[in-house]
Enzyme design. Sequence first.
Site, mmCIF file in Angstrom:
data_model
loop_
_atom_site.group_PDB
_atom_site.id
_atom_site.type_symbol
_atom_site.label_atom_id
_atom_site.label_comp_id
_atom_site.label_asym_id
_atom_site.label_seq_id
_atom_site.Cartn_x
_atom_site.Cartn_y
_atom_site.Cartn_z
ATOM 1 C CG ASP A 90 -1.413 0.552 -3.698
ATOM 2 O OD1 ASP A 90 -0.746 -0.408 -3.963
ATOM 3 O OD2 ASP A 90 -1.835 1.165 -2.726
ATOM 4 C CB SER A 111 2.444 0.434 -3.521
ATOM 5 O OG SER A 111 2.677 0.714 -2.237
ATOM 6 C CG ASP A 142 6.247 0.250 -1.356
ATOM 7 O OD1 ASP A 142 5.161 0.136 -0.960
ATOM 8 O OD2 ASP A 142 7.204 -0.407 -0.800
ATOM 9 C CB THR A 156 -0.940 0.001 1.044
ATOM 10 O OG1 THR A 156 -1.955 -0.878 1.144
ATOM 11 C CG2 THR A 156 -1.885 1.267 1.281
ATOM 12 N N GLY A 159 -2.491 -1.997 5.907
ATOM 13 C CA GLY A 159 -2.254 -2.952 6.801
ATOM 14 C C GLY A 159 -3.012 -4.323 6.394
ATOM 15 C CB SER A 170 5.083 -0.473 2.362
ATOM 16 O OG SER A 170 4.050 -0.706 1.310
ATOM 17 N NE ARG A 216 1.537 -4.830 -6.663
ATOM 18 C CZ ARG A 216 2.810 -4.701 -7.483
ATOM 19 N NH1 ARG A 216 3.947 -4.628 -6.853
ATOM 20 N NH2 ARG A 216 3.075 -4.727 -8.626
ATOM 21 C CE LYS A 270 -4.060 -1.568 -1.844
ATOM 22 N NZ LYS A 270 -2.862 -1.549 -1.803
#
Lengths: 213, 298
Positions: free
Chosen positions: B71, B223, B220, B55, B101, B183, B73, B87
């Site tokens: 995002d 994500s 990242d 995320t 999370g 993240s 994923r 999300k």
Amino acid sequence: MAEEHGREGEHMTGTSIIAVAFDGGVVLGADSRTTTGSLIANRVTNKIQPVADNIFCCRSGSSADTETIADYVTYILKIHCSETGDAPTVHTASTLFRQLCYQNKQLLANIICAGWDEIDGGSVYTVPLGGTLVKAPYAIGGSGSTYIFGYCDAHYKPGMTREETLDFVTKALTFMMARDGSSGGLIRTVVVDKDGVHRSMIPGDKLFRVWVG
Amino acid sequence: EEANKQKTEAEAQESMLELLQQEKGGGFGFDLCARNAFLEQRLGMRFPNVRKTGTTIVGLTTKDCVVLAADTRATEGPLVADKNCEKIHYIAPNIHCCGAGTSADTENTTGLISSKLALHRLSTGRQSRIATALRMTRQHLFHYQGYVSAALILGGVDLHGPQLHMIYPHGSASQLPFATMGSGSLAATGVLETYWKEGLELEDGVRIAHDAVCAGILNDMGSGGFVDVTIIHKDGTTERRRNMDHPTQRTFKNPAGYTFPAGTTPVLLKEVFPAKKDATVEAAAPAAKEGEAEDMQQ
């Protein structure tokens, strides 16, 4: 402190907090950094929270624990005052903080409760870990406080005016933020006296320059 | 040796019975953890990883609106479990919440708060306030002492104007003009700190939020996928721009699709088994008429 089992990565107010009483009121001050491990989660935190119109608390330790405690104290104090019909006193608010912290030893909270009321004027109480209650003319707390015990012992004098107290608080916070990694950002101050509340903020780059070699 | 084996079998059965009969007190029950450990140890079963949203979630306030972006994923350890998950969760018509999370935790927490708020709206007859959603969420998360691993960015517009709150798994919250979690938040923070300023226009805000999520997607590993944006306008209505952008499309893709001529894969062996001769296909019995019970035939 956040490395304890079960508290890894918890939101902590690393912190420098201070409250000083003067004749006629109190000055509360805090830095504005909240950390999660080594990441700064919020660089403009407000750690000085009102629990009544004339009573504030400075929070340090675990954000979640201190926010919840302050919410409970605000709520209980409001009901208590509507039952008694009196204005809230700093002593009552501090006692409520102490009761919550002492009876729930798993909470990581170091709270300074200060304000102005008609009975005692300006007063400062500190409730460190463990839940003791100490009334003092001034109190410092948080991880940054360890660096300025000497400074405070040398420079605090009783009977300061409002401006002198504000200056003392600002200088103390500047020194705390200069040496403590978990403290930084800007300085927030709150002055409480019989006329009301005056909030102020000094951005980090406008603080006086500490000797850096 | 036979006796020993029987004894350990009996012990194992007894311990299972004990687990089943353990009294359930309040709060979390950990009897299934014991059962999982037992299965892992005795039967060598491996359990799947918890599905997390790696995320990048972003929220920012413009002049009078709130823009939330994320995002899409969802990861299960190193594997991408869902390339296009949602999300940004609905909380109220004028409040939405991004979640980072553990997927299950964010979805269930936001679902719970959303239904509590719906009942609350029926009781008060008023538009929901962000402070209400915030207080309910904080108390729920604090109650579970951080074990409900939901890091949320709650945003919405109510009578007090646009508001944005970051809520951490242990139950603390901060109100901010712009926020990012997950993240990919380190990458997104760079974009937000550079470009956000007070009094942004809506499309500028959307562009900055989109760029911040793209920074997370590109830098990242947790994500990826699409960029979702949700805008809550000053009148309390919501505009969802689902899959607004796809920054990491597959570049080498044959537009004609993939066709392989016969013989591309060499056939080494071919065996044909006729279906069994004694299997017959019967017509289905006519459906029972209404009011008539079917006869049971032994």
